[in-house]
Write an enzyme that holds these catalytic residues in place. Structure first.
Site, PDB file in Angstrom:
ATOM      1  N   THR A 123     -44.074 -32.624  75.492  1.00  0.00           N
ATOM      2  CA  THR A 123     -45.317 -32.025  75.009  1.00  0.00           C
ATOM      3  C   THR A 123     -45.612 -30.696  75.692  1.00  0.00           C
ATOM      4  O   THR A 123     -45.234 -30.489  76.856  1.00  0.00           O
ATOM      5  CB  THR A 123     -46.488 -32.992  75.290  1.00  0.00           C
ATOM      6  N   TYR A 150     -51.137 -37.738  81.463  1.00  0.00           N
ATOM      7  CA  TYR A 150     -50.286 -37.752  80.272  1.00  0.00           C
ATOM      8  C   TYR A 150     -49.190 -36.688  80.400  1.00  0.00           C
ATOM      9  O   TYR A 150     -47.992 -36.983  80.282  1.00  0.00           O
ATOM     10  CB  TYR A 150     -51.131 -37.512  79.008  1.00  0.00           C
TER      11      TYR A 150
END
Ligand code: UDP
Length: 337
Positions: A123, A150
């Site tokens: 990501t 995350y």
């Protein structure tokens, strides 16, 4: 090839599965714990061509080896992960377990089973909150500095994968750092855009999904999180990429890995739209007006995130087909309906 897709019942995984089922003859095995992925998505995919499905949580380490052996897996595309940023702040261990530990374990089992190709979904959150973004966007060498568990759980997984490739020459990887993925299956029935699969994640936090929910009346109103950023209209700017273009990069990656190359790529269109521009586009393509309030900035939201996609284009000849904000918003809206 015998390809295992973890998280194949989820949003991005199912679009990759769709393209593999439609455009290749590879044997496909989908593994998913169905925590957020949907059985209906698998039913739709089964209408394209048959595949194997295994309902399994990756934390069941001891069962993975037999899956790899039974299905003679030679290639893994690994999507299964937890992906909600605020939740990762409240419950970091869930993210380090589900993302980093499970990925590490999957890689260990892959090496043991001589799986030679590994594609990993990472990501743009690994870049954190860049204070200055170069005019041509962030390239893969830009400093990584995640600001939430995350992003860190994904960056740690990247490192595990890269170190494994260095130590085991037959193990090759492609890591993708996704920018803002949106939209739904581009499929025309009777010349009408009719997505068969799309984003069904409950309690969505993503902009285009939320705006689409407003347009179909599932939500009464939405908010713009911050209008005092140093951007042209004061709202956050992001690089929105259609999920089918992101999916096609994964098909390209499988070919790239056959040439025995490991690599890391940013995936985006290399241009940005502001929150206001996106909301206006959703209103325009749907013809629906809805209430939009101003709200404070969301913690950890950078002003601007745009990819530099030169590397993926020049190295893998990735050719995006749906670089069109109207089509992204339209497909998301029709799916939401
Ligand atoms: N955003 C917003 N309202 C919403 C959801 C998102 O203003 O209801 C903004 C958010 O602050 C960011 C952009 O839209 O500037 C994209 O957010 P999203 O959650 O879609 O993706 P992110 O970039 O955070 O991964």
């Amino acid at each position: 090839m015998n390809i295992l897709i973890t998280g194949g019942a989820g949003y991005i995984g199912s679009h990759v599965a769709k393209q593999l089922l439609e455009t290749t003859t590879h044997n496909i095995t989908i593994l998913d714990n169905l925590s957020t992925g949907r059985i209906e998505t698998l039913d739709t995919l089964r209408g394209l061509r048959d595949f194997s499905f295994i309902k399994l949580d990756l934390k069941e380490f001891d069962k993975i080896s037999s899956v790899l052996e039974e299905h003679k897996i030679d290639t893994i595309i690994h999507f299964a992960a937890s992906i909600v940023v605020p939740e990762s702040v409240e419950n970091p261990l869930k993210y380090y377990m589900n993302n980093t530990v499970n990925t590490t374990n999957l890689i260990q089992k892959s090496v043991e089973a001589d799986v030679q190709r590994f594609v990993f979904s990472s990501t743009a959150a690994v870049y954190g909150e860049p204070s200055v973004v170069p005019k041509e966007g962030l390239d893969e060498t830009f400093l990584t500095n995640p600001i939430n568990p995350y992003g860190m759980s994904k960056l740690m997984s990247e490192r595990v994968i890269q170190d494994t490739s260095l130590a085991y020459p037959t193990f090759k990887h492609v890591i993708f750092r996704y920018f803002n993925v949106a939209g739904a299956d581009i499929y025309y029935h009777d010349e009408k855009l009719t997505p068969r699969i799309g984003q069904s994640f409950p309690n969505a936090t993503h902009l285009i999904k939320i705006a689409s929910e407003c347009a179909v009346g599932k939500r009464e109103k939405m908010a713009i999180f911050g209008d005092d950023f140093l951007t042209p209209d004061g709202t956050g700017v992001r690089d929105y990429i259609h999920v089918d273009d992101l999916a096609s990069a994964h098909i390209d990656a499988i070919n790239h890995l056959q040439e025995n190359k490991s690599n890391i790529f940013n995936v985006g269109y290399g241009k940005g739209y502001s929150v206001k521009e996106v909301i206006n586009e959703v209103k325009k393509v749907t013809g629906v007006d809805f209430q939009v309030d101003n709200a404070p900035r969301r913690a950890g939201d950078p002003a601007l995130l745009i990819s530099n996609n030169s590397k993926i284009k020049s190295t893998m000849n990735w050719v995006p087909k749906y670089d069109n904000l109207a089509l992204i918003c339209q497909s998301a809206y029709i799916w939401e309906q």
